[in-house]
Write an enzyme that holds these catalytic residues in place. Structure first.
Site, PDB file in Angstrom:
ATOM      1  N   LYS A  74       6.654   6.472  -5.410  1.00 43.52           N
ATOM      2  CA  LYS A  74       7.791   7.329  -5.733  1.00 43.52           C
ATOM      3  C   LYS A  74       8.244   7.014  -7.157  1.00 43.52           C
ATOM      4  O   LYS A  74       8.505   5.862  -7.491  1.00 43.52           O
ATOM      5  CB  LYS A  74       8.942   7.068  -4.757  1.00 43.52           C
ATOM      6  CG  LYS A  74       8.685   7.534  -3.335  1.00 43.52           C
ATOM      7  CD  LYS A  74       9.892   7.237  -2.448  1.00 43.52           C
ATOM      8  CE  LYS A  74       9.635   7.619  -0.997  1.00 43.52           C
ATOM      9  NZ  LYS A  74       9.570   9.072  -0.797  1.00 43.52           N
ATOM     10  N   ARG A 110       4.788   9.388   9.673  1.00 42.74           N
ATOM     11  CA  ARG A 110       4.019  10.028  10.748  1.00 42.74           C
ATOM     12  C   ARG A 110       2.855   9.146  11.205  1.00 42.74           C
ATOM     13  O   ARG A 110       2.429   9.233  12.349  1.00 42.74           O
ATOM     14  CB  ARG A 110       3.544  11.408  10.287  1.00 42.74           C
ATOM     15  CG  ARG A 110       2.545  11.407   9.162  1.00 42.74           C
ATOM     16  CD  ARG A 110       2.497  12.736   8.421  1.00 42.74           C
ATOM     17  NE  ARG A 110       3.722  12.977   7.683  1.00 42.74           N
ATOM     18  CZ  ARG A 110       3.916  14.028   6.883  1.00 42.74           C
ATOM     19  NH1 ARG A 110       2.974  14.928   6.748  1.00 42.74           N
ATOM     20  NH2 ARG A 110       5.053  14.175   6.239  1.00 42.74           N
TER      21      ARG A 110
END
Length: 519
Positions: A276, A351
């Protein structure tokens, strides 16, 4: 773990200074007073003569004849419009609570009066109490550094009502919300995976919720290979090493319902190898909000001790670190369900963690009574873009057939914990299809979810395939209802993931849906 204990007050004389045990009245209303509370009405009328803000803004009124000699009037504004809901009451209460703290109030008496008879306001008193507690909560780090008794001075709150109130239910919800806020809102070192597990063990000590913690690295690798891949770069730092936390409750009597709750607990998300950048790493200590909510629901379960239900929660507490051993895009990793997962983006790590947990739950659910499975996560920015401050509920076929999302959303509407139904479509399954015979499913594309069409829906398709739940669809031999719960938009106040106070969504909605009638 202190928070304001609700106390019902039925005697209208308790509103008066000469008879009261309370040091202020907080009046939340869409009215300027009524015949039911003439002393409050008179105080407001007097204030209107000298302060034109009265009725438009939250004001502190000198009222010698009322409890504590002071009245905080928190107007909700018009509640009769189609788009108004009970959150207007929560918002007004929070403003009043902040003013009460500034004024040194320690024993407030809540008086909630709504002129509208609309059914959506029937839980307004409970919503006001929970909003008061939300405003009073201070971060765990602050309580530990400064002393809980020093900065959380309100230990009880009166609630005026002539009808019987379910205070035990309110208190159980707040106990759960407090756990959820603590776990979500605490900084990444204080709530790294081992300390997340420690907090859970302490929170459930002496309750009917059994806690077990898996910490052995080899066992995590064998049983949760996708989860372990996310944790790989953190394993060499003991204080960041992953944990799988299982919380289990079995109610008295014949079990008629089984809930499975899978929580994404990314204690800090660097994005991994897909780092990020541009300031987007700030606030990523809150990427454990789904796991926090799961633990919060279990705390509410522990407080209520509902009969006839079994609730099983598993939390993957993992730090998505960068380093020489970090997992990278293009890797193919075989998960617990035997599905070969091609990594599309390491910043789609939540996920991966959830897929293995869901696979274990899928196996358990085959032998369970009336099972329903949920995954909870701060999964995608797309959910926040699509629905703003609302929880997104994405169902599979069996869950849609049971109207799971509709039921939860309806309960959440009553308790100021709203949600939106979001459908799983064929495009979502096409999006994660394998491109070659080398793998079975793609975890993600390499673009941000906010820039991806159906960016919060397609991850549910991945979760279904990677966990094996796609084999338990509506037309299968053994359908299992499964709903993915994305709280990326609803998990913090104002959508500010770095500084906003955690909301503990969807603890209240789940409690009202599954627990309220069983306690």
């Amino acid at each position: 773990m202190a928070f304001p204990t609700p106390v019902q007050v039925s005697d209208v004389n308790q509103l008066l200074a000469t008879h009261s045990d309370w040091d202020a009245i907080i009046y939340i209303s869409d009215l300027s007073g009524s015949e039911q509370f003439p002393a409050i009405h008179q105080a407001i009328l007097q204030q209107e003569k000298i302060d034109k803000r009265t009725g438009l803004h939250t004001v502190l009124i000198n009222a010698p004849e009322l409890a504590g000699g002071r009245l905080i009037f928190a107007p909700t504004g018009d509640l009769s419009r189609d788009y108004d809901d009970v959150r207007r009451i929560a918002d007004a209460t929070k403003l009043a609570a902040e003013l009460a703290l500034q004024a040194g109030v320690e024993k407030p008496l809540l008086v909630t009066e709504i002129g509208s008879n609309a059914s959506q306001y029937q839980e307004s008193q409970g919503v006001a109490y929970l909003a008061l507690c939300q405003a009073m909560w201070q971060p765990l780090e602050a309580r530990e550094a400064l002393g809980e008794d020093t900065i959380e001075t309100v230990l009880k709150a009166g609630v005026f009502s002539e009808r019987e109130l379910n205070l035990a239910f309110w208190q159980a919800i707040e106990a759960g919300k407090r756990v959820a806020r603590d776990l979500c809102g605490t900084e990444p070192e204080r709530m790294a995976p081992p300390k997340f597990a420690d907090y859970c063990e302490q929170a459930f000590a002496g309750t009917d919720v059994a806690v077990s913690v898996l910490s052995d690295d080899a066992e995590i690798l064998a049983s949760y290979p996708l989860l372990h891949a996310v944790a790989r770069a953190s394993v060499e730092v003991p204080r960041h090493a992953p944990r799988v936390i299982r919380l289990e409750y079995t109610g008295q009597g014949t079990i008629e319902k089984t809930l499975y709750l899978a929580g994404k607990g990314i204690t800090f998300d660097t994005g991994g190898a897909d780092l990020k950048v541009g300031g987007h790493m700030a606030g990523m200590s809150r990427d454990k909000g789904g796991a926090a909510a799961v633990a919060g629901i279990m705390k509410t379960v522990a407080a209520l001790k509902p009969k006839g239900i079994k609730v099983v929660a598993e939390i993957g507490a993992v730090r998505n670190s960068i380093g020489a051993d970090a997992f990278v895009p293009d890797e193919i990793i075989t998960g617990h369900a035997g599905k070969r997962v091609r990594v599309g983006n390491t910043d789609a790590e939540g996920r991966m963690v959830l897929a293995d947990i869901l696979s274990h739950m899928r196996e358990d659910a085959k032998d369970a009574v009336n099972p329903e499975i949920f995954s909870m996560a701060t999964l995608t920015g797309h959910a926040a873009i699509a629905f703003g401050p609302y929880t997104a509920l994405v169902e599979n076929g069996p869950a849609k057939s049971k109207q799971t999302a509709k039921t939860i959303a309806s309960a959440g509407e009553q308790w100021g914990d709203p949600a939106e139904q979001s459908l799983s479509r064929r495009e979502d399954f096409d999006f994660v299809r394998p491109r070659t015979k080398a793998d079975d499913v793609l975890s993600s594309n390499n673009a941000p979810s906010v820039a991806t069409v159906r960016g919060h829906q397609f991850p549910m398709a991945f979760l279904s395939i990677a966990s094996g739940l796609d084999q338990h669809s509506l037309n299968s031999d053994y359908p299992i209802p499964y709903t993915h719960v994305d709280i990326a938009g609803s998990g913090v106040e104002g959508g500010d993931w770095q500084h906003g106070k955690p909301t503990a969504a969807p603890v209240a909605a789940f409690a009202a849906t599954y627990l309220q009638d069983l306690a």
